[in-house]
Design a protein around this motif. Structure first.
Motif, PDB file in Angstrom:
ATOM      1  N   THR A 103     -13.050   3.209   0.770  1.00 15.15           N
ATOM      2  CA  THR A 103     -12.969   4.438  -0.023  1.00 15.15           C
ATOM      3  C   THR A 103     -11.515   4.671  -0.399  1.00 15.15           C
ATOM      4  O   THR A 103     -10.627   4.504   0.439  1.00 15.15           O
ATOM      5  N   ILE A 104     -11.279   5.065  -1.646  1.00 16.92           N
ATOM      6  CA  ILE A 104      -9.935   5.419  -2.103  1.00 16.92           C
ATOM      7  C   ILE A 104      -9.952   6.906  -2.433  1.00 16.92           C
ATOM      8  O   ILE A 104     -10.755   7.358  -3.243  1.00 16.92           O
ATOM      9  N   GLN A 105      -9.065   7.652  -1.780  1.00 19.30           N
ATOM     10  CA  GLN A 105      -9.029   9.089  -1.996  1.00 19.30           C
ATOM     11  C   GLN A 105      -7.826   9.531  -2.821  1.00 19.30           C
ATOM     12  O   GLN A 105      -7.628  10.711  -3.026  1.00 19.30           O
ATOM     13  N   GLY A 106      -7.060   8.574  -3.303  1.00 17.94           N
ATOM     14  CA  GLY A 106      -5.906   8.883  -4.136  1.00 17.94           C
ATOM     15  C   GLY A 106      -4.767   7.947  -3.821  1.00 17.94           C
ATOM     16  O   GLY A 106      -4.891   7.030  -3.020  1.00 17.94           O
ATOM     17  N   GLY A 107      -3.659   8.205  -4.449  1.00 19.30           N
ATOM     18  CA  GLY A 107      -2.492   7.374  -4.224  1.00 19.30           C
ATOM     19  C   GLY A 107      -1.449   7.607  -5.287  1.00 19.30           C
ATOM     20  O   GLY A 107      -1.631   8.432  -6.192  1.00 19.30           O
ATOM     21  N   GLU A 108      -0.348   6.884  -5.152  1.00 20.29           N
ATOM     22  CA  GLU A 108       0.723   7.013  -6.139  1.00 20.29           C
ATOM     23  C   GLU A 108       1.495   5.711  -6.261  1.00 20.29           C
ATOM     24  O   GLU A 108       1.627   4.958  -5.306  1.00 20.29           O
ATOM     25  N   ALA A 109       1.975   5.469  -7.467  1.00 20.50           N
ATOM     26  CA  ALA A 109       2.820   4.309  -7.726  1.00 20.50           C
ATOM     27  C   ALA A 109       4.228   4.613  -7.225  1.00 20.50           C
ATOM     28  O   ALA A 109       4.686   5.762  -7.283  1.00 20.50           O
ATOM     29  N   LEU A 110       4.899   3.592  -6.738  1.00 20.78           N
ATOM     30  CA  LEU A 110       6.270   3.707  -6.252  1.00 20.78           C
ATOM     31  C   LEU A 110       7.153   2.746  -7.032  1.00 20.78           C
ATOM     32  O   LEU A 110       6.665   1.779  -7.626  1.00 20.78           O
ATOM     33  N   PRO A 111       8.459   2.960  -7.010  1.00 20.23           N
ATOM     34  CA  PRO A 111       9.350   1.977  -7.645  1.00 20.23           C
ATOM     35  C   PRO A 111       9.195   0.604  -6.977  1.00 20.23           C
ATOM     36  O   PRO A 111       8.965   0.528  -5.761  1.00 20.23           O
ATOM     37  N   LEU A 112       9.307  -0.452  -7.751  1.00 20.43           N
ATOM     38  CA  LEU A 112       9.206  -1.803  -7.198  1.00 20.43           C
ATOM     39  C   LEU A 112      10.217  -2.018  -6.073  1.00 20.43           C
ATOM     40  O   LEU A 112       9.930  -2.718  -5.097  1.00 20.43           O
ATOM     41  N   SER A 113      11.371  -1.395  -6.191  1.00 20.25           N
ATOM     42  CA  SER A 113      12.416  -1.561  -5.170  1.00 20.25           C
ATOM     43  C   SER A 113      11.952  -1.090  -3.793  1.00 20.25           C
ATOM     44  O   SER A 113      12.407  -1.611  -2.772  1.00 20.25           O
TER      45      SER A 113
END
Length: 124
Positions: A103-113
């Protein structure tokens, strides 16, 4: 006879209740690492514990799959047309015995670094 049946039913009810409350609860975890979409419908998250399967072509995706996308990230590495990877944190429920995100309840992209500099993550 009726007293014995009542006692048996009471014991059965108690055992059923105990078995229900003893079931493991699936808790939400935050997992951060390389969110990979190398080919259509194939999704993985590589974190410090290994590679978690999110979705595979021909199989049903997990609940919440529609909440993630590598194109949502500002920093994306394309490796196959519109497919590739980025760095992300996902709030998920997992099946750790099978290394699957269920189950995926959300998330966020982060800088590649963020992923590149994390010594606990594999290099991409």
């Amino acid at each position: 006879m009726i007293r014995v049946m009542k006692r048996s039913l009471l014991m059965l009810a108690i055992i059923s209740f105990i078995s229900v409350i003893a079931l493991p609860v699936k808790a939400t975890e935050t997992r951060c690492g390389w969110l990979q979409n190398p080919t259509p419908k194939n999704w993985y998250l590589k974190d410090r514990d290994g590679t978690w399967t999110i979705s595979q072509q021909g199989k049903s995706p997990p609940k919440g799959m529609d909440t993630i996308s590598i194109s949502d990230g500002k920093e994306v590495v394309l490796t196959n047309g519109n497919h590739g990877y980025n760095c992300a944190c996902l709030n998920v429920v997992v099946d750790s015995s099978r290394m699957r995100i269920i189950t995926i309840q959300g998330g966020e992209a982060l800088p590649l670094s963020t992923c590149r500099e994390d010594p606990n993550l594999p290099k991409e």
